[in-house]
Enzyme design. Sequence first.
Site, PDB file in Angstrom:
ATOM      1  N   LYS A 150      -9.241   7.404 -16.820  1.00 29.06           N
ATOM      2  CA  LYS A 150     -10.832   7.496 -16.412  1.00 29.06           C
ATOM      3  C   LYS A 150     -11.747   8.168 -17.275  1.00 29.06           C
ATOM      4  CE  LYS A 150     -11.011  10.671 -12.305  1.00 29.06           C
ATOM      5  NZ  LYS A 150     -11.301   9.703 -10.988  1.00 29.06           N
ATOM      6  N   GLU A 182      -9.834  -2.831  -7.542  1.00 31.61           N
ATOM      7  CA  GLU A 182     -10.898  -0.989  -6.646  1.00 31.61           C
ATOM      8  C   GLU A 182     -12.373  -1.362  -6.296  1.00 31.61           C
ATOM      9  OE1 GLU A 182     -10.107   1.509  -9.211  1.00 31.61           O
ATOM     10  OE2 GLU A 182     -10.667   1.010 -11.082  1.00 31.61           O
ATOM     11  N   LEU A 206      -7.911   2.397 -11.528  1.00 32.60           N
ATOM     12  CA  LEU A 206      -7.415   4.165 -12.063  1.00 32.60           C
ATOM     13  C   LEU A 206      -6.326   4.069 -10.426  1.00 32.60           C
ATOM     14  CD1 LEU A 206      -7.882   6.523 -13.155  1.00 32.60           C
ATOM     15  CD2 LEU A 206      -9.682   7.327 -11.242  1.00 32.60           C
TER      16      LEU A 206
END
Length: 290
Positions: A150, A182, A206
């Site tokens: 992140k 994503e 993530l």
Amino acid sequence: MSQVYLNGAFMAPQEAHISPMDRGFLFADGIYEVIPAYNGVLFRFDEHLIRLERSLAEIAIHNPHSREEWRHLCETLIERNGGGNLSVYLQISRGATEKRDHAFPNPPVAPTVFMMTGAIAIPAADSPDTASGSKAITLDDIRWARCDIKSISLLPNSLLRQQAVEAGASEAILLRDGFVTEGSASNVFVVIADTIITPPKSHAILGGITRDLVVELCRSHHIPIEEREIPENQLRQADEIWVTSSTKEIVPIIQLNNAPVGDGKPGQVWKKVARHYVNFKRRLCGQDQE
């Protein structure tokens, strides 16, 4: 007046100053987390801190606080900003150095710690029977190879999200080598023949806290769910598409690339999972979410 936290002190935002030599500013050399709080109660705090600790370790930044110290800072900041429904943004960079150098400072310098809060809008999942849904487009995933970290290096995500906004959509669903990874700021789920599918965890995505909770809730309520790759053709033919994030929770996508998803309305499977999600949240944080 709102307050932020910077390197040991709470202050007004206009009083917070960071050195231009900070590696977060010069190199995007840092990690961030966003933790929602409802009724002043931090939601899935331990899961967020586990992810923060992992990201810091992956790029070799010393974690400046224990988990309980982080909790105290988050709770104090929420209280100083009026409580209620807030997101807590926290960012840790490698710190400020005397000269600009790609190599890590040796010896290490103190990390820079910054925290602030933001209001959380009422999520669509709170009203599944009246939710209108959102639009998305597909774009090539142009990001780096370690999306599981992140990182504050979010320029590719920003460029992708801006393309979505300019196309009249709220999110970009990303494709790499013909498969869904994503969203630009979310994880992706599809429903095909009443089975929920989401891409498995890897360096390409993530590990979302909301994603993981949706998987957990589906399994505990015996709702069919699979973690496997989603080819682009299955995305386009899906009966339902959702995107998830910590502050927006579970958002139904009703239009993809200007074509309706299913019947162009939030689907029944989404409504079922949304209700389970909201019930879980209210048990943890209290009933009054508005």
